[in-house]
Every structure is written in C-alpha cells, then in structure tokens.
Write a protein that holds these residues in place. Structure first.
Motif, mmCIF file in Angstrom:
data_model
loop_
_atom_site.group_PDB
_atom_site.id
_atom_site.type_symbol
_atom_site.label_atom_id
_atom_site.label_comp_id
_atom_site.label_asym_id
_atom_site.label_seq_id
_atom_site.Cartn_x
_atom_site.Cartn_y
_atom_site.Cartn_z
ATOM 1 N N CYS A 36 24.273 9.926 -37.988
ATOM 2 C CA CYS A 36 25.383 10.418 -37.082
ATOM 3 C C CYS A 36 25.708 9.629 -35.586
ATOM 4 O O CYS A 36 24.702 9.193 -35.154
ATOM 5 C CB CYS A 36 25.007 11.958 -36.795
ATOM 6 S SG CYS A 36 24.999 13.235 -38.284
ATOM 7 N N VAL A 37 26.931 9.634 -35.294
ATOM 8 C CA VAL A 37 27.287 9.185 -33.887
ATOM 9 C C VAL A 37 26.526 10.227 -32.963
ATOM 10 O O VAL A 37 26.202 10.025 -31.881
ATOM 11 C CB VAL A 37 28.479 8.711 -33.837
ATOM 12 C CG1 VAL A 37 28.980 8.386 -32.538
ATOM 13 C CG2 VAL A 37 28.927 7.451 -34.815
ATOM 14 N N ILE A 38 27.111 11.636 -33.392
ATOM 15 C CA ILE A 38 26.898 12.585 -32.526
ATOM 16 C C ILE A 38 26.379 13.611 -33.602
ATOM 17 O O ILE A 38 27.130 13.963 -34.509
ATOM 18 C CB ILE A 38 28.127 13.062 -31.796
ATOM 19 C CG1 ILE A 38 28.650 12.076 -30.746
ATOM 20 C CG2 ILE A 38 27.752 14.460 -31.169
ATOM 21 C CD1 ILE A 38 29.879 12.463 -29.906
ATOM 22 N N TRP A 39 25.312 14.319 -33.199
ATOM 23 C CA TRP A 39 24.606 15.287 -34.165
ATOM 24 C C TRP A 39 25.017 16.701 -33.877
ATOM 25 O O TRP A 39 24.337 17.630 -34.270
ATOM 26 C CB TRP A 39 23.315 14.767 -34.365
ATOM 27 C CG TRP A 39 22.558 15.631 -35.525
ATOM 28 C CD1 TRP A 39 23.048 15.586 -36.889
ATOM 29 C CD2 TRP A 39 21.473 16.525 -35.426
ATOM 30 N NE1 TRP A 39 22.098 16.228 -37.688
ATOM 31 C CE2 TRP A 39 21.164 16.995 -36.791
ATOM 32 C CE3 TRP A 39 20.751 16.972 -34.700
ATOM 33 C CZ2 TRP A 39 19.989 17.603 -37.505
ATOM 34 C CZ3 TRP A 39 19.485 17.840 -35.091
ATOM 35 C CH2 TRP A 39 19.433 18.126 -36.504
ATOM 36 N N GLY A 40 26.211 16.846 -33.299
ATOM 37 C CA GLY A 40 26.625 18.189 -32.689
ATOM 38 C C GLY A 40 26.698 19.425 -33.683
ATOM 39 O O GLY A 40 25.980 20.172 -33.904
ATOM 40 N N MET A 41 27.637 19.158 -34.611
ATOM 41 C CA MET A 41 27.861 20.284 -35.625
ATOM 42 C C MET A 41 26.919 20.036 -36.639
ATOM 43 O O MET A 41 26.526 21.185 -37.155
ATOM 44 C CB MET A 41 29.346 19.747 -36.168
ATOM 45 C CG MET A 41 29.998 20.935 -37.253
ATOM 46 S SD MET A 41 31.436 20.979 -37.849
ATOM 47 C CE MET A 41 32.435 20.640 -36.236
ATOM 48 N N PRO A 42 26.574 18.899 -37.372
ATOM 49 C CA PRO A 42 25.397 19.081 -38.325
ATOM 50 C C PRO A 42 24.240 19.607 -37.675
ATOM 51 O O PRO A 42 23.328 20.027 -38.308
ATOM 52 C CB PRO A 42 25.223 17.571 -39.018
ATOM 53 C CG PRO A 42 26.187 16.882 -38.265
ATOM 54 C CD PRO A 42 27.068 17.691 -37.273
ATOM 55 N N GLY A 43 23.850 19.181 -36.671
ATOM 56 C CA GLY A 43 22.690 19.671 -35.959
ATOM 57 C C GLY A 43 22.717 21.228 -35.775
ATOM 58 O O GLY A 43 21.763 21.911 -35.897
ATOM 59 N N ALA A 44 23.742 21.587 -35.221
ATOM 60 C CA ALA A 44 23.835 23.100 -35.204
ATOM 61 C C ALA A 44 23.504 23.916 -36.419
ATOM 62 O O ALA A 44 23.059 24.975 -36.567
ATOM 63 C CB ALA A 44 25.168 23.585 -34.567
ATOM 64 N N VAL A 45 24.092 23.272 -37.634
ATOM 65 C CA VAL A 45 24.130 23.995 -38.947
ATOM 66 C C VAL A 45 22.497 23.740 -39.372
ATOM 67 O O VAL A 45 21.895 24.528 -39.881
ATOM 68 C CB VAL A 45 24.892 23.042 -40.020
ATOM 69 C CG1 VAL A 45 24.614 23.660 -41.343
ATOM 70 C CG2 VAL A 45 26.444 23.351 -39.677
ATOM 71 N N ALA A 46 21.876 22.580 -39.171
ATOM 72 C CA ALA A 46 20.435 22.377 -39.502
ATOM 73 C C ALA A 46 19.622 23.235 -38.683
ATOM 74 O O ALA A 46 18.649 23.963 -39.225
ATOM 75 C CB ALA A 46 20.232 20.849 -39.340
ATOM 76 N N LYS A 47 19.826 23.167 -37.302
ATOM 77 C CA LYS A 47 18.987 24.149 -36.464
ATOM 78 C C LYS A 47 19.110 25.779 -36.684
ATOM 79 O O LYS A 47 17.972 26.388 -36.795
ATOM 80 C CB LYS A 47 19.393 23.857 -35.138
ATOM 81 C CG LYS A 47 18.847 22.497 -34.440
ATOM 82 C CD LYS A 47 19.337 22.130 -33.100
ATOM 83 C CE LYS A 47 19.207 20.757 -32.806
ATOM 84 N NZ LYS A 47 19.593 20.596 -31.414
ATOM 85 N N ALA A 48 20.195 26.184 -37.324
ATOM 86 C CA ALA A 48 20.397 27.561 -37.495
ATOM 87 C C ALA A 48 19.870 27.771 -39.102
ATOM 88 O O ALA A 48 19.679 29.010 -39.472
ATOM 89 C CB ALA A 48 21.946 27.900 -37.623
ATOM 90 N N GLY A 49 19.382 26.811 -39.716
ATOM 91 C CA GLY A 49 18.621 27.158 -41.171
ATOM 92 C C GLY A 49 19.802 27.566 -42.106
ATOM 93 O O GLY A 49 19.453 27.968 -43.341
#
Length: 65
Positions: free
Chosen positions: A27-40
């Motif tokens: 990812c260039v910016i892991w904002g949206m996929p990161g939020a999904v991953a961190k939320a499980g």
C-alpha cells in the motif's frame, strides 16, 4: 482515515460476505485496509496478487444467474 471503509466492510461481513484487506507492504497509504485489518474484519490481509487468486477460488464453479 479509513473508518468509513471499515464500517462498510463490517456491514458486508455481517451480511455473510468475506472481506480481504490489502497488506501494508503493498500500500501507498494503509489507512482504509489498515482500519479493516485492525478491527478484525478481514478474513485475510494479502498482497493484491494473492487477493486476485483468492477471489478466483471463490468464484470458481459459479454460474451466471
């Protein structure tokens, strides 16, 4: 950043869908996929080529309606 995507992904999962998140190293910016991953919410966190293979395996054998 990305919370709206996580909210939408949570709705998809609650409706019986499967959610994949893009891995941070691709990812260039892991904002949206990161939020999904961190939320499980994501079934897996993968690189785009692996996501394509997973989607192909989900769709294999399906017929048009």
């Amino acid at each position: 950043m990305g919370r709206d995507g996580a909210d939408g992904a949570a709705r998809l999962r609650q409706a019986g869908g499967t959610v994949f998140a893009q891995a941070p190293e691709s990812c260039v910016i892991w904002g949206m996929p990161g939020a999904v991953a961190k939320a499980g919410i994501a079934a897996a966190t993968l690189n785009p080529d692996a996501i394509a293979l997973m989607l192909g395996s989900f769709l294999k054998g399906r017929t048009k309606s």
